[in-house]
Design a protein around this motif. Structure first.
Motif, PDB file in Angstrom:
ATOM      1  N   GLU A 178       0.835  -1.208   0.000  1.00 58.04           N
ATOM      2  CA  GLU A 178       0.000   0.000   0.000  1.00 58.04           C
ATOM      3  C   GLU A 178       0.865   1.252   0.000  1.00 58.04           C
ATOM      4  OE1 GLU A 178      -2.473   1.070   3.345  1.00 58.04           O
ATOM      5  OE2 GLU A 178      -1.124   0.133   4.786  1.00 58.04           O
ATOM      6  N   THR A 216       6.118  -1.394  -0.600  1.00 58.87           N
ATOM      7  CA  THR A 216       5.238  -0.624   0.280  1.00 58.87           C
ATOM      8  C   THR A 216       5.829   0.763   0.461  1.00 58.87           C
ATOM      9  OG1 THR A 216       4.611  -2.647   1.438  1.00 58.87           O
ATOM     10  CG2 THR A 216       4.155  -0.565   2.562  1.00 58.87           C
ATOM     11  N   ASP A 250      -3.344   5.250  -0.445  1.00 61.52           N
ATOM     12  CA  ASP A 250      -4.449   4.332  -0.198  1.00 61.52           C
ATOM     13  C   ASP A 250      -5.081   4.620   1.164  1.00 61.52           C
ATOM     14  OD1 ASP A 250      -4.017   2.689  -2.579  1.00 61.52           O
ATOM     15  OD2 ASP A 250      -2.180   2.075  -1.575  1.00 61.52           O
ATOM     16  N   GLU A 280      -8.850   4.686   5.595  1.00 58.45           N
ATOM     17  CA  GLU A 280      -8.775   4.544   4.143  1.00 58.45           C
ATOM     18  C   GLU A 280      -9.218   5.867   3.527  1.00 58.45           C
ATOM     19  OE1 GLU A 280      -9.933   3.902   0.160  1.00 58.45           O
ATOM     20  OE2 GLU A 280     -11.430   4.208   1.739  1.00 58.45           O
TER      21      GLU A 280
END
Length: 308
Positions: free
Chosen positions: A32, A186, A202, A217
């Motif tokens: 992410e 990441t 994200d 989120e």
């Protein structure tokens, strides 16, 4: 899938008595892009420094790809690439030499093809034989990223990566970040350019006064904390909002020509329709309307101000 970074009960208090971090708990998922936002002095750089093994924690544990950053320092550090906020490069070395040297520091064998790919991806290939001291600030920033990527980390920290970088170079860097994420790296970044976090991340974490006040989120955050405004340009100015509209969050512009309706982005659109019907019942006509929505920057400022 277990988190690639797992932080539990993390705290940092300096000998002076200043507490930089308080009971930080955070899991970052593999692959992410996580944006850490906060005002100056909030603890962002301290948190990154601890995860990267530069700053010793006072309490808590941190696992990087399953390795404890204190008990298994070498293994955890080998998983991490760091692009610090400050530009610190070997001024008299060439771009090629300093990137290759950084790879060697992690015990990695020479890999000219990989280093060439990194330099090409960062538009540094034409500068490979140039001494660092001759480069612009933006190019030096790119060299820092190249050094951080040289040992093929699975976690990359970018601490204010686009500070002092022009718009074109910034766009190239974000294309590179997207490419790295697609290859499974990441990305954890701090930035003052909140519109970049809004576009790229994200998930968003907000830190203030050493405390992690929110992790969400991005799209859920925008829905939950964002506000929308509907501005109605009136056919005839009002001197005050009629009593029959008191149950709506309405404001009247100073000249009386606009009614401004603020509502939660989660609210049903039927609320707007009901308002328009009520205006008609009150004999209030409008000639135009437009809507606007809170940006991530608006939400960030509101969160930090609330926590002040």
């Amino acid at each position: 899938m277990p988190a690639i970074i797992s932080i539990a009960g993390l705290g940092k208090t300096y000998k002076s008595g200043f507490t930089a971090l308080k009971n930080i708990n955070l899991d970052i998922q593999r692959g992410e892009i996580f944006a850490l936002l906060g005002p100056n002095g909030a603890g962002k750089t301290t948190l990154i420094g601890i995860v990267c093994g530069i700053v010793n924690p006072s309490a808590g544990t941190v696992l990087a790809d399953g390795h404890d950053i204190v008990k298994d320092y070498r293994a955890s550090r080998s998983k991490i690439g760091l692009v610090p906020q400050e530009l610190s490069t070997d001024a008299f070395e060439t771009v090629w030499a300093t990137v290759n040297f950084s790879r060697g520091l992690f015990g990695k064998p020479a890999d000219p093809a990989l280093v060439e790919k990194i330099l090409r991806d960062l538009s540094l290939w034409e500068k490979r034989d140039a001494k660092i001291m001759t480069l612009s600030g933006g190019m030096k920033r790119r060299v820092m990223i190249a050094k951080a990527l040289s040992h093929e980390p699975s976690i990359l920290f970018l601490d204010e990566p686009t500070a002092g970088v022009d718009v074109e170079l910034r766009r190239d860097m974000w294309n590179l970040v997207r490419g790295l994420r697609e290859n499974g790296v990441t990305i954890i970044l701090t930035t003052h350019y909140i519109e970049e976090a809004e576009e790229m991340a994200d998930r968003i974490g907000v830190i203030s006064k050493g405390e992690l006040i929110l992790v969400e989120e991005k799209h859920q955050l925008m829905r939950k904390l964002g506000k929308k405004q509907l501005t109605l340009q009136l056919q005839n100015p009002l001197t005050q909002i009629p009593a029959g509209l008191s149950d709506y969050a309405l404001e009247l512009s100073a000249d009386g020509n606009e009614l401004i309706y603020t509502f939660d982005t989660q609210a049903e659109q039927t609320g707007i329709a009901a308002l328009l019907r009520r205006l008609s019942e009150q004999g209030i006509d409008f000639k135009d309307l437009h809507s606007s929505e809170s940006s991530l920057e608006d939400i960030f400022v509101s969160l930090v101000r609330t926590n002040a």
